[in-house]
Motif scaffolding. Structure first.
Motif, PDB file in Angstrom:
ATOM      1  N   GLU A 135      85.085 -43.150 -41.645  1.00  0.00           N
ATOM      2  CA  GLU A 135      85.242 -42.907 -42.887  1.00  0.00           C
ATOM      3  C   GLU A 135      84.836 -41.831 -43.854  1.00  0.00           C
ATOM      4  OE1 GLU A 135      84.197 -46.641 -44.516  1.00  0.00           O
ATOM      5  OE2 GLU A 135      85.139 -46.238 -46.666  1.00  0.00           O
ATOM      6  N   VAL A 136      83.572 -41.218 -43.202  1.00  0.00           N
ATOM      7  CA  VAL A 136      82.871 -40.231 -43.942  1.00  0.00           C
ATOM      8  C   VAL A 136      83.466 -38.911 -43.179  1.00  0.00           C
ATOM      9  CG1 VAL A 136      80.682 -41.298 -44.621  1.00  0.00           C
ATOM     10  CG2 VAL A 136      80.839 -40.318 -42.326  1.00  0.00           C
ATOM     11  N   GLY A 137      84.415 -39.147 -42.348  1.00  0.00           N
ATOM     12  CA  GLY A 137      84.966 -37.725 -41.629  1.00  0.00           C
ATOM     13  C   GLY A 137      84.218 -37.298 -40.619  1.00  0.00           C
ATOM     14  N   LEU A 138      83.523 -37.949 -39.684  1.00  0.00           N
ATOM     15  CA  LEU A 138      82.895 -37.451 -38.649  1.00  0.00           C
ATOM     16  C   LEU A 138      83.225 -37.835 -37.230  1.00  0.00           C
ATOM     17  CD1 LEU A 138      78.985 -37.656 -40.007  1.00  0.00           C
ATOM     18  CD2 LEU A 138      80.588 -35.473 -39.794  1.00  0.00           C
ATOM     19  N   ALA A 139      84.365 -38.619 -37.351  1.00  0.00           N
ATOM     20  CA  ALA A 139      84.967 -38.865 -35.825  1.00  0.00           C
ATOM     21  C   ALA A 139      84.749 -38.024 -34.958  1.00  0.00           C
ATOM     22  CB  ALA A 139      86.400 -39.212 -36.207  1.00  0.00           C
ATOM     23  N   GLY A 140      84.292 -38.459 -33.984  1.00  0.00           N
ATOM     24  CA  GLY A 140      84.256 -37.108 -32.564  1.00  0.00           C
ATOM     25  C   GLY A 140      82.562 -36.674 -32.600  1.00  0.00           C
ATOM     26  N   LEU A 141      82.134 -36.927 -33.743  1.00  0.00           N
ATOM     27  CA  LEU A 141      80.671 -36.111 -33.752  1.00  0.00           C
ATOM     28  C   LEU A 141      79.605 -37.301 -33.717  1.00  0.00           C
ATOM     29  CD1 LEU A 141      80.955 -33.500 -36.662  1.00  0.00           C
ATOM     30  CD2 LEU A 141      81.378 -33.282 -34.299  1.00  0.00           C
ATOM     31  N   GLU A 142      79.796 -38.477 -33.037  1.00  0.00           N
ATOM     32  CA  GLU A 142      79.039 -39.750 -33.072  1.00  0.00           C
ATOM     33  C   GLU A 142      77.901 -39.374 -32.556  1.00  0.00           C
ATOM     34  OE1 GLU A 142      82.317 -39.902 -32.218  1.00  0.00           O
ATOM     35  OE2 GLU A 142      83.080 -41.496 -33.525  1.00  0.00           O
ATOM     36  N   ASN A 143      78.053 -38.549 -31.111  1.00  0.00           N
ATOM     37  CA  ASN A 143      76.791 -38.402 -30.158  1.00  0.00           C
ATOM     38  C   ASN A 143      76.011 -36.908 -30.333  1.00  0.00           C
ATOM     39  OD1 ASN A 143      77.181 -40.942 -29.005  1.00  0.00           O
ATOM     40  ND2 ASN A 143      78.876 -39.961 -27.862  1.00  0.00           N
ATOM     41  N   ARG A 144      76.268 -36.621 -31.605  1.00  0.00           N
ATOM     42  CA  ARG A 144      75.439 -35.254 -32.066  1.00  0.00           C
ATOM     43  C   ARG A 144      74.123 -35.656 -32.620  1.00  0.00           C
ATOM     44  NH1 ARG A 144      78.912 -30.341 -33.618  1.00  0.00           N
ATOM     45  NH2 ARG A 144      80.531 -30.353 -31.815  1.00  0.00           N
ATOM     46  N   ARG A 145      73.204 -35.038 -32.227  1.00  0.00           N
ATOM     47  CA  ARG A 145      71.906 -35.244 -33.011  1.00  0.00           C
ATOM     48  C   ARG A 145      71.911 -34.330 -34.118  1.00  0.00           C
ATOM     49  NH1 ARG A 145      66.919 -35.904 -28.992  1.00  0.00           N
ATOM     50  NH2 ARG A 145      68.193 -37.307 -27.360  1.00  0.00           N
ATOM     51  N   PRO A 146      71.123 -34.699 -35.169  1.00  0.00           N
ATOM     52  CA  PRO A 146      70.949 -33.648 -36.437  1.00  0.00           C
ATOM     53  C   PRO A 146      71.133 -32.224 -36.322  1.00  0.00           C
ATOM     54  CG  PRO A 146      69.665 -35.700 -36.500  1.00  0.00           C
ATOM     55  CD  PRO A 146      70.230 -35.755 -35.068  1.00  0.00           C
ATOM     56  N   ALA A 147      70.110 -31.922 -35.428  1.00  0.00           N
ATOM     57  CA  ALA A 147      70.127 -30.518 -35.275  1.00  0.00           C
ATOM     58  C   ALA A 147      71.302 -29.835 -34.737  1.00  0.00           C
ATOM     59  CB  ALA A 147      69.036 -30.028 -34.068  1.00  0.00           C
ATOM     60  N   GLN A 148      72.323 -30.502 -34.153  1.00  0.00           N
ATOM     61  CA  GLN A 148      73.524 -30.057 -33.513  1.00  0.00           C
ATOM     62  C   GLN A 148      74.614 -30.193 -34.713  1.00  0.00           C
ATOM     63  OE1 GLN A 148      73.745 -33.000 -30.651  1.00  0.00           O
ATOM     64  NE2 GLN A 148      73.057 -31.227 -29.022  1.00  0.00           N
ATOM     65  N   MET A 149      74.219 -30.511 -36.021  1.00  0.00           N
ATOM     66  CA  MET A 149      75.267 -30.825 -37.076  1.00  0.00           C
ATOM     67  C   MET A 149      74.830 -29.745 -38.227  1.00  0.00           C
ATOM     68  SD  MET A 149      76.214 -34.660 -37.221  1.00  0.00           S
ATOM     69  CE  MET A 149      74.394 -35.315 -37.031  1.00  0.00           C
ATOM     70  N   SER A 150      75.722 -29.424 -38.943  1.00  0.00           N
ATOM     71  CA  SER A 150      75.712 -28.509 -40.325  1.00  0.00           C
ATOM     72  C   SER A 150      75.061 -29.590 -41.271  1.00  0.00           C
ATOM     73  CB  SER A 150      77.032 -27.941 -40.671  1.00  0.00           C
ATOM     74  OG  SER A 150      77.793 -29.199 -41.423  1.00  0.00           O
ATOM     75  N   GLY A 151      74.473 -28.693 -42.227  1.00  0.00           N
ATOM     76  CA  GLY A 151      73.990 -29.476 -43.452  1.00  0.00           C
ATOM     77  C   GLY A 151      74.990 -30.594 -44.028  1.00  0.00           C
ATOM     78  N   GLY A 152      76.061 -30.148 -44.163  1.00  0.00           N
ATOM     79  CA  GLY A 152      77.134 -31.111 -44.856  1.00  0.00           C
ATOM     80  C   GLY A 152      77.238 -32.373 -44.078  1.00  0.00           C
ATOM     81  N   GLN A 153      77.296 -31.935 -42.742  1.00  0.00           N
ATOM     82  CA  GLN A 153      77.683 -33.136 -41.843  1.00  0.00           C
ATOM     83  C   GLN A 153      76.451 -34.079 -41.769  1.00  0.00           C
ATOM     84  OE1 GLN A 153      78.577 -30.563 -38.289  1.00  0.00           O
ATOM     85  NE2 GLN A 153      80.830 -30.792 -38.544  1.00  0.00           N
ATOM     86  N   GLN A 154      75.286 -33.422 -41.779  1.00  0.00           N
ATOM     87  CA  GLN A 154      74.071 -34.346 -41.874  1.00  0.00           C
ATOM     88  C   GLN A 154      74.143 -35.177 -42.916  1.00  0.00           C
ATOM     89  OE1 GLN A 154      70.304 -32.540 -41.128  1.00  0.00           O
ATOM     90  NE2 GLN A 154      71.096 -31.040 -40.103  1.00  0.00           N
ATOM     91  N   GLN A 155      74.453 -34.584 -44.074  1.00  0.00           N
ATOM     92  CA  GLN A 155      74.537 -35.272 -45.429  1.00  0.00           C
ATOM     93  C   GLN A 155      75.480 -36.408 -45.065  1.00  0.00           C
ATOM     94  OE1 GLN A 155      71.841 -34.884 -46.382  1.00  0.00           O
ATOM     95  NE2 GLN A 155      71.937 -34.560 -48.491  1.00  0.00           N
TER      96      GLN A 155
END
Ligand SMILES: Nc1ncnc2c1ncn2[C@@H]1O[C@H](COP(=O)(O)OP(=O)(O)O)[C@@H](O)[C@H]1O
Ligand SMILES: [Mg+2]
Lengths: 410, 409, 230
Positions: C130-150
């Motif tokens: 729903e928040v548009g992060l399908a496929g990124l479920e297994n990333r840790r915060p450090a592996q995501m952009s600021g927007g993705q983290q939010q």
């Protein structure tokens, strides 16, 4: 010199930046150092008492015997030289203490009981400061001179024999021809000792009386000399060796009682091991603290390097910080140790395990012994090993690349 | 895996070096503790066995008071009958009667005061190892023969050998003069200096005649299969003693009070040292966990804002400590048992310990064995101390306010 | 019934020996399903107000109501439960537990609530989708952009299906494009789930988005305007 001052100041301020961590580490070092010194003092105290008791039960730091006497403590193994002649030489040599005596196995018998004992024919005036017997703490009286016709036995022995001051007992031993020499004696005094086995084993009589009983004329089984410190008997030993010929052997106390000698050596080794073990247990925390301190400061260390501080100064600063920590911890630990030992100087009563301590050869009151050498050993070991333990984190800090360090984000 | 467990596990590896150093302190202490305790516990049971098997046995039936002074006249009447009936009633043959006196023993050349024990030759062999330690000649066999077995040092001091005669002189139970001539038939070498120097054994029947005992003796030794069964056997034995006989049963601790106390004294000084090690480990844990909590203040603030209660966070910190503690305990116990295992084959000897070993009836070389107790006790203590140390950092979280926590960087 | 009601609340801080009125007799009511933006220059009292509404901090005086519950008198434990069940939070940055993956960060709150593993898995997949992060479920915060983290933080905030989401400068660390995206997401969730949103910001672009804009200054409301949705 000036850089050292700056480094010292930086190290000192850095030390207190995370005061919680510094306090915890200081507490750990203090407790460790306290335990090092406290335990060592207790152990040394125990060994000291054991050796003192052991030496006073022998008694004598350096002893002269017939070569066969140690193996066969029999009246036949007398010192060949006449007692008066040899005693005169000893008297002239100026020992702290010396004495000549007869020491043979014997059987003591009261109306109802018999026991095997060690019979000592002594000159009571020579032995005053040599034996474990306190002349002032005697029921009845102690022997008056070497011709005294009475015997003094231990309180415990008197109890088992059902005898007392004023009563008669019979002492049996052998003369050099192996005829049974026996004689009735009056018990003139009862002595107390800090170990039951001493009260059971030793029977004191006048030297001349025993010489007459055993028909040995002007001869004795042993001559002993005493120095002022049982740890340093070599001077006495060398003096004694010069006074005698090779019809006799001269032994130091630790050769005569190898258990005690071993004990002393083992305990000296134990102290070092204990100090090192405690340090190693501490070292994990010390290195941990330094590593944390270094990694928290990656950026500022990078900045200092970028500003032109030499890596060696960074290294020095971390090592100084570690040494400061250790020195303060050592100081607190030393003070704690001294403060906790001082009230115990009048002795720690461990009589609930008295018989066990006796088995080890120790009395049931423990006097901790704080020895300067041990304190110095503990402090020096901590400082030296501490220095080596801080090398790795300090080295790491001095190897940071300035740019990397500054731009690093955790 | 549960997210909380996963979270705790990953948290301890945020600073791997710190975690390893903390666990390292535990490993160091645990290796030491496992080895030392295996060594000590093994040594204690050897000390007990070796000290008891020569003479004392597991328990003795005596006249009241004999234990303290060992007076000749504090006798057990008809001691042979008593030991026989106890053997029958308890269906055990590790029960033997004895009598004891102090005498002057003279050979042709020498005289020494010694302790002489009258024994039932056949049953004595079942309660004491001295018969097995006879290195020359043989042990006693007949109950009335004029024979004696002496310690090796005593034989040397008396200058006697097998076949030589000894005269023994002493007093009988009534105080009258007692004397006998006996032939040396055996020499034992127990390695315990006190025994080898001062002990001799003669048959109980002979003892009875020489010392005018009229059937009395001084004690009956009763052995259980092992020392652990002694208390149960003692209860059984006490119930069997005739009410009117005025006898007491003393266990080995009462007979040789020094032994247990020596062990206790040694244990208490060792446990002081082990305690210090555990405390130092605790400081390490306190340092690490406090730092780790402080570093995570902001993060804790966030999760508290989400509705996590401080107690839960405290439990998380404890869980992390449990993990580090288990790491230290498991690795430490493992390495400690490998070390002990190595020494259980090669043996362990402190240089120059021979004399001390003899003092406590121990062989010079010891072979420590890992037992459940020696394996678990040390690491258990260290583990508990580590958890206690983490209580403060965990409790600190109770006073954490989410707003303040989030303001922290 | 209003989703949030603050009646005459005050909060004073001491800075040195100076008293700062972070909230000064402030009253506000936010209707259920509302989408409100609090705006002020830095230091205007937005965070203080959000904290008071979220039960993270208590006002010195006045009343705070969430639906029919008065919360300024609740115990810490009750407040924690309330936050867990009814309120979602999104903060400025460093919102996530760094050692957990996106999915685990979302599931973490659900586990605390006692949801079954299967349930958690299903919900977290759905939420991250729903928040548009399908496929990124297994990333840790450090592996995501600021927007993705939010976005993960938003997914976590709505994981418990709260009725109220409070966001404190959620776009402060984002570039304008990403921040527009995040605001769109908020609006979508607002319309879709009827969740009430209160967003504190001093970002002009954010203010432009919202139906109701409340301007604050020195702890007081100076302006409260309904705007047409952009
Ligand atoms: N814990 C605190 N201690 C002291 N002053 C504070 C504290 N929290 C907030 N303030 C002050 O209260 C005022 C309002 O702050 P805040 O609510 O954070 O404003 P905003 O979020 O609008 O920037 C500011 O002047 C701030 O400095
Ligand atoms: Mg703010």
């Amino acid at each position: 010199m000036n850089t050292l001052r700056v480094l010292l100041m930086l190290a000192w301020r850095n030390l207190w930046r995370n005061h919680r961590r510094t306090f915890i580490m200081l507490a750990a070092i203090s407790v460790g150092v306290w335990a090092m010194i406290f335990m060592t003092a207790l152990t040394q105290g125990m060994v000291n008492e054991m050796v003192k008791d052991g030496v006073s039960a022998l008694p004598g730091h350096v002893q002269v015997h017939h070569p066969n006497y140690r193996d066969d403590p029999n009246i036949n193994n007398l010192i060949p030289m006449a007692d008066t002649e040899l005693s005169a030489k000893f008297a002239a040599a100026g020992f702290e203490q010396w004495a000549s005596r007869i020491k043979v196995p014997a059987v003591i018998t009261s109306e109802r009981e018999s026991r095997g004992v060690t019979l000592l024919g002594i000159d009571p005036n020579r032995e005053r400061d040599l034996t474990f017997v306190d002349y002032e703490d005697i029921d009845g009286r102690f022997l008056e001179d070497e011709a005294d016709k009475g015997v003094v036995i231990g309180r415990k022995l008197a109890e088992t024999l059902d005898t007392d001051v004023g009563k008669r007992i019979v002492i049996m031993s052998q003369d050099p021809k192996n005829d049974i020499a026996d004689r009735g004696f009056r018990v003139v005094g009862l002595f107390g000792a800090n170990m039951q086995s001493l009260e059971e084993t030793y029977v004191f009589a006048g030297k001349q009386t025993i010489q007459k009983l055993l028909s040995v004329g002007d001869h004795v089984t042993e001559l002993v000399a005493m120095g002022d410190d049982y740890r340093n008997v070599e001077p006495v030993y060398e003096k004694v060796v010069k006074l005698v010929d090779d019809s006799v052997v001269v032994n130091r106390w630790f050769e005569l009682d190898s258990y005690l000698g071993t004990m002393l050596r083992v305990m000296d080794g134990f102290v070092l091991i204990w100090v090192v073990v405690i340090f190693l247990a501490l070292s994990f925390g010390l290195v941990n603290t330094l590593v944390m301190a270094v990694f928290e400061r990656v950026r500022e260390i990078g900045l200092m390097l970028a500003l032109g501080m030499k890596p060696s100064s960074i290294l020095g600063q971390i090592i100084i910080e570690s040494m400061l920590l250790l020195v303060i911890g050592l100081a607190i630990g030393n003070v704690l140790a001294v403060a906790s030992i001082a009230p115990l100087n009048s002795g720690i009563d461990i009589s609930i395990v008295a018989e066990g301590m006796e088995m080890m050869g120790s009395a049931s009151v423990l006097y901790p012994q704080l020895r300067m050498e041990d304190v110095i050993l503990a402090n020096v070991v901590v400082l030296i090993l501490g220095f080596f333990a801080s090398l790795s984190p300090a080295w790491r800090a001095s190897r940071f690349q300035p740019i990397e360090a500054i731009t690093r984000v955790d | 895996m549960n997210i909380i467990l996963r979270l705790a596990w990953r948290n301890i590896w945020r600073q791997p070096r710190r975690t390893w150093l903390t666990a390292g302190a535990m490993v160091f202490s645990n290796v030491l503790l496992v080895f030392m305790m295996s060594f000590q516990f093994g040594m204690y049971s050897l000390m007990i066995d070796n000290s008891l098997q020569a003479l004392t046995g597991h328990m003795q039936v005596q006249a009241p008071g004999y234990v303290d002074d060992q007076r000749m006249r504090q006798t057990v009447a008809d001691v042979g009958d008593l030991s026989r009936s106890l053997r029958e009633q308890l269906a055990s043959d590790t029960i033997a009667a004895r009598a004891q006196a102090f005498v002057l023993a003279s050979s042709d050349e020498r005289s020494y005061g010694i302790a002489i024990i009258g024994v039932e030759p056949h049953f004595e062999q079942k309660v004491s190892n001295i018969s097995g330690l006879v290195s020359k000649g043989r042990f006693l066999s007949e109950n009335d023969a004029a024979e004696i077995v002496v310690g090796a040092v005593l034989a040397r001091n008396l200058r006697v050998n097998i076949g030589d005669e000894l005269t023994i002189l002493g007093s009988g139970v009534d105080g009258s003069f007692a004397a006998a001539v006996v032939t040396v038939i055996g020499i034992f070498d127990s390695g315990v200096p006190d025994l080898d120097r001062t002990l001799a054994e003669i048959p109980l029947g002979l003892f009875n005649d020489v010392f005018y005992m009229e059937g009395a003796g001084h004690h009956v030794v009763v052995n259980a299969p092992t020392v652990d069964f002694a208390p149960a056997l003692q209860a059984e034995l006490e119930a069997l003693l005739p009410e009117d006989a005025d006898l007491v049963v003393h266990d080995w601790d009462r007979l040789l009070p020094g032994l247990k106390q020596a062990i206790q004294a040694d244990l208490s000084s060792s446990f002081f040292m082990y305690g210090v090690l555990a405390i130092l480990v605790a400081f390490s844990v306190l340092n690490t966990q406090l730092m780790s909590v402080l570093e995570r203040t902001h993060e804790f603030g966030i999760v508290m804002a989400l509705g996590l209660k401080p107690g839960r966070l405290g439990r998380l910190v404890m869980l992390e400590t449990v993990m580090i503690g288990l790491l230290g305990a498991v690795i430490g116990a493992l390495l400690g048992s490998i070390l002990t295992w190595y020494f259980s084959f090669s043996g362990f000897q402190i240089p120059g310990m021979e004399e001390m070993a003899i003092q406590f009836n121990l062989p010079a070389r010891l072979y420590p064995q890992v037992t459940a107790l020696s394996l678990l006790l040390g690491p258990g203590i260290v583990f508990v101390f580590s958890l206690l140390a983490a209580v403060y950092p965990a409790l600190r979280l109770r006073w954490l306010q989410p707003v303040d926590a989030m303001r922290a960087a | 019934m209003a989703a949030v009601r603050c009646i005459d609340i005050c909060k004073t801080y001491l800075q040195g020996d100076q008293e700062i009125k972070a909230l000064d007799h402030l009253s506000i009511e936010i209707e259920a399903g509302g989408f409100v933006c609090l705006s002020s220059p830095s230091g205007g009292g937005k965070t203080t107000l959000l904290n008071a509404i979220g039960g993270l901090d208590k006002p010195d005086s006045g009343e705070v109501w969430i639906e029919d519950q008065r919360i300024d008198t609740m115990s810490k434990g009750e407040l924690a439960d309330l936050r867990l069940r009814k309120i979602g939070f999104v903060f400025q940055a460093y919102n996530l537990i760094p050692v957990l993956t996106a999915r685990e960060n979302v599931e973490f709150v659900m586990q605390v609530q006692g949801l079954s593993p299967a349930m958690r898995r299903e919900r977290s997949t759905e939420l991250l989708n729903e928040v548009g992060l399908a496929g990124l479920e297994n990333r840790r915060p450090a592996q995501m952009s600021g927007g993705q983290q939010q976005r993960v933080a938003v997914a976590r905030a709505i994981a418990s299906r709260p009725t109220l989401v409070l966001a404190d400068e959620p776009t402060a660390n984002l570039d304008s494009k990403t921040s527009d995206g995040l605001m769109d997401l908020f609006e979508e969730l607002n319309t879709h789930h009827k969740t009430t949103f209160v967003i504190a910001t001093h970002d002009q672009r954010v203010m432009a988005h919202v139906p109701r804009l409340v301007r604050m200054l020195d702890g007081r409301i100076v302006d409260d305007i309904e705007q047409n949705a952009a």
